[in-house]
Design an enzyme around this catalytic site. Sequence first.
Site, PDB file in Angstrom:
ATOM      1  N   GLU A  15     -50.893  49.828 -49.254  1.00 50.01           N
ATOM      2  CA  GLU A  15     -51.080  51.246 -48.994  1.00 50.01           C
ATOM      3  C   GLU A  15     -52.283  51.404 -48.065  1.00 50.01           C
ATOM      4  O   GLU A  15     -53.304  50.746 -48.292  1.00 50.01           O
ATOM      5  CB  GLU A  15     -51.328  52.019 -50.294  1.00 50.01           C
ATOM      6  N   GLY A  39     -60.576  51.600 -55.352  1.00 52.05           N
ATOM      7  CA  GLY A  39     -60.719  51.312 -56.776  1.00 52.05           C
ATOM      8  C   GLY A  39     -59.653  50.363 -57.297  1.00 52.05           C
ATOM      9  O   GLY A  39     -59.950  49.361 -57.932  1.00 52.05           O
ATOM     10  N   ALA A  40     -58.407  50.692 -57.017  1.00 53.96           N
ATOM     11  CA  ALA A  40     -57.292  49.887 -57.506  1.00 53.96           C
ATOM     12  C   ALA A  40     -56.014  50.362 -56.839  1.00 53.96           C
ATOM     13  O   ALA A  40     -56.009  51.384 -56.168  1.00 53.96           O
ATOM     14  CB  ALA A  40     -57.162  50.011 -59.020  1.00 53.96           C
ATOM     15  N   MET A  41     -54.935  49.608 -57.068  1.00 57.56           N
ATOM     16  CA  MET A  41     -53.683  49.940 -56.392  1.00 57.56           C
ATOM     17  C   MET A  41     -52.497  49.758 -57.331  1.00 57.56           C
ATOM     18  O   MET A  41     -52.376  48.742 -58.009  1.00 57.56           O
ATOM     19  CB  MET A  41     -53.543  49.054 -55.144  1.00 57.56           C
ATOM     20  N   HIS A  89     -55.038  55.717 -64.497  1.00 55.81           N
ATOM     21  CA  HIS A  89     -54.577  56.299 -63.224  1.00 55.81           C
ATOM     22  C   HIS A  89     -53.488  55.430 -62.592  1.00 55.81           C
ATOM     23  O   HIS A  89     -52.410  55.924 -62.257  1.00 55.81           O
ATOM     24  CB  HIS A  89     -55.779  56.445 -62.283  1.00 55.81           C
ATOM     25  N   GLU A  90     -53.773  54.148 -62.468  1.00 50.31           N
ATOM     26  CA  GLU A  90     -52.795  53.262 -61.817  1.00 50.31           C
ATOM     27  C   GLU A  90     -51.532  53.156 -62.657  1.00 50.31           C
ATOM     28  O   GLU A  90     -50.425  53.155 -62.128  1.00 50.31           O
ATOM     29  CB  GLU A  90     -53.391  51.874 -61.565  1.00 50.31           C
ATOM     30  N   GLU A 148     -51.293  61.668 -55.677  1.00 54.11           N
ATOM     31  CA  GLU A 148     -52.693  61.466 -56.068  1.00 54.11           C
ATOM     32  C   GLU A 148     -53.266  62.646 -56.856  1.00 54.11           C
ATOM     33  O   GLU A 148     -53.927  62.459 -57.878  1.00 54.11           O
ATOM     34  CB  GLU A 148     -53.560  61.158 -54.835  1.00 54.11           C
TER      35      GLU A 148
END
Length: 883
Positions: free
Chosen positions: A126, A266-268, A302-303, A325
């Site tokens: 992304e 942060g993360a994916m 979140h992820e 998001e």
Amino acid sequence: MKDSTPRSIRLADYRPPPYLIDHVSLRFDLRETGTRVFSFMRLRRNPASEVTESLLLHGEGLDLQWLAIDSMRLGENEYRVDSEGLHLPAPPEQFELSSEVIIAPEANTALEGLYRSGGMFCTQCEAEGFRRITWFLDRPDVMTVFDVRIEADRERYPVLLSNGNPGATGELPDGRHFAEWHDPHPKPCYLFALVAGDLKHIEERFTTASGREVRLRIHVEPHNIDKCEHAMRSLVAAMRWDEEHYGREYDLDVFNIVAVDDFNMGAMENKGLNVFNSKYVLARPDTATDADFQGIEGVVAHEYFHNWTGNRITCRDWFQLSLKEGLTVYRDQEFSADMGSRPVKRIEDVRLLRTHQFAEDAGPMAHPVRPQSYIEINNFYTLTVYEKGAEVVRMQARLLGPKRFREAMDRYFERFDGQAVTTDDFVACMEAASGRDLGQFRHWYDYAGTPVLHIQDSYDARKRRYTLKIRQEVPDTPGQHDKPPFHIPFAIGLLDGEGRDIPLRYGEIDSDGGSLLLELREREEVFVFDDIEERPVPSLLRGFSAPVKIDYDWNEEQLLHLMAYDSDGFNRWDAGQTLLRQVILRMVAQRQEGASMSVPEALIGALRTALFDEQAEQALIAEVLTLPAIGYLGDFMAVVDVDGLHAAREHLKRTVAAALREDLLMRYEQLRETGEYRIEAAAIGRRRLKNTLLSWLASLENDDAVFQLLLDQYGAQHNMTDVMAALSLIADSGRPEREDILADFARRWATEPLVMDKWFSVQAMAVRPDTLAQVRALMDHPAFSLTNPNRVRALIGAFVNGNPVGFHAADGNGYAFLAEQVLALDPLNPQIAARLARALARWRRYDEQRQQHAQEALRRMISAGVSRDVYEIASRSLEEDAE
Ligand code: TRP
Ligand code: ZN
């Protein structure tokens, strides 16, 4: 890099993809140099597309070996490769495209596409990283079933992971091995992921509500295996929460998380294989603070939540980014509220929004939640898209009420599963479930800028009538002028002299338990309340029911009344913040006039009352005792006076601490850590309050007894939260012990990069005359590296964004330093360089001398010939129309 005038991409130009890709098989031959990627994919013309000319498959930096259509090798005159990708002049209606490319993950410092971190291979696709791996229609509305085969050296890369469910594994010649993965869910290529490395994991089994068995694993480098437990606990909690609150279950046999040290964000949320910045996985009580633990819980959730809001239902195009998001942030905020303290979580989220998103919305980078154009999409992963986007979802949840909102969400999942859709599609579900017209509400997606509510009230004792007059104003932003009024949910209450809520009715709307939800739609509206016995104190925008600014002429008495009695916990806190803001701004004005700064007795009294409040949660008391940030306060000044704001805040702290010294010490003693460290809401609140008190006390600079408390708390080494609270205060002091303590910390943690980041940050944020020189010196420290984003954020980022006094120094040295670092970073990692460059966006808010220095720094960036990323930030910052 170094394009002269980069091109804008526009929402208005959206066209459906010319082709669809139903299936792709990828084979990776991973090598330390020269990784080969073989791709076989089935394409067919998209019936929804009218385009018939040549087909462009995105690709960047790919060394093409060969290319075939339906197994027929193409000659060099049958295709064309340029900086955008691969052009096929007249492809068949339906065909199989196969190719082999060589890529160089070992040389990839941008951390987009396939790259190396530590000893492993990993990916970040992304938003548009997949095109650095192989040819593809690299856009989110092309959803494909992926099969992946990874081949690598068995010894160095025993673990081979990709999306979906695991398939065959086996041995290959020359000490190599392979693993196959199949992902049954069609997905856009930005959700592709691959990891290969020497990793250890912890494992958990999860049974979904309908009885599916899922194997959960968190993979880390072997030395970090003792820091994964909290992330796993968070994951299990998030999976259960999504079932209970949204009826959403996980949909594969395995769920893998991998922690990597080099990561831009942060993360994916890659399908079935989330890749995380190690900062959001690794934690042990002695290495991580409470805030770190909470950050992990929030990001893991979140992820995970993206699996439904983002992956199963994805974005049609990147202008719809907030579809996934904003919604997913809203979901993780609610999750964290349920896991910890709801009011404290709300306060933290609003503080972030007000301090940083409001600033973005008022500056040259202001853009709507659904932007209309961009140069570089990576620059639009912003607070506006994420945090304001979450507020926009929250407002809809509020307008619909819990039952209808859940129905609307069910409808959304039902209707759009497996599709790439728009924010309009989302709002349409809200409309369908509620029967409401949200046409005017859609302005929240389309117009930038924070609305301001100008409020006047009056009370007529004879008629026993209270009147609220509200005028809304949506400020101009770059490219957007004269905006229409918004639809704003506006929760209020009216307090009587005893502090009780007056029962209210307005037309059809009743105040349940005190609060009334008004809906503003006109530029100017008047609300009349009858049968009001006495002049009430208004409690406005309860719970922060909309992301707006309130302009109302509060007097001290009203604010003290709200602070003491408001039934809305958020507004009780907010009244205190408004009072503190008024006092600090008055002090800044006094200082500018050469008068001495004065702190009202009533404020000190109110803070003392809060300190001994038996009813309130301890974390909430800590929030009340936390001063508004310089960045937020500056927004209320015509010209930001950083030094004045800093001086006023410090003087306020010192005055209050001197007046309440004994009380603060007593409360501090009561709250001291005795037992075992626990990561749960009450214990976190207790530490938060204790350390807040310590910071007030530390403002008493020559108080040896207080300084001894700092040394003792550091020396006890009870947990990282307490250690860091003490260390940052020590680092901020002018005491001789400072250097020894900092050296002690570095000695203890030399081999833990994430802990060393804390050490870099406290020094970068210290308000001392030599800070910039220290930061420069620390850049030569062996633990620092310009190629690691966490290190860059910890040192350079902390100075630029966390040390307003140092960064905005009148001599312009802070700005020059920023320009220098942006230019050094840009060729390595343009995403990180561009993020850093944002610190100069609001230069117009400062005095003329600083403005000159800032413009110079920005011009220096542009004239150096920078990436699209940095170019977009720097050039927009300099535009005339900008602020
Ligand atoms: N989708 C990610 C998230 O919010 C964001 C993200 C991770 C990202 N890595 C990125 C965005 C790299 C742009 C570039 O959860
Ligand atoms: Zn996200």
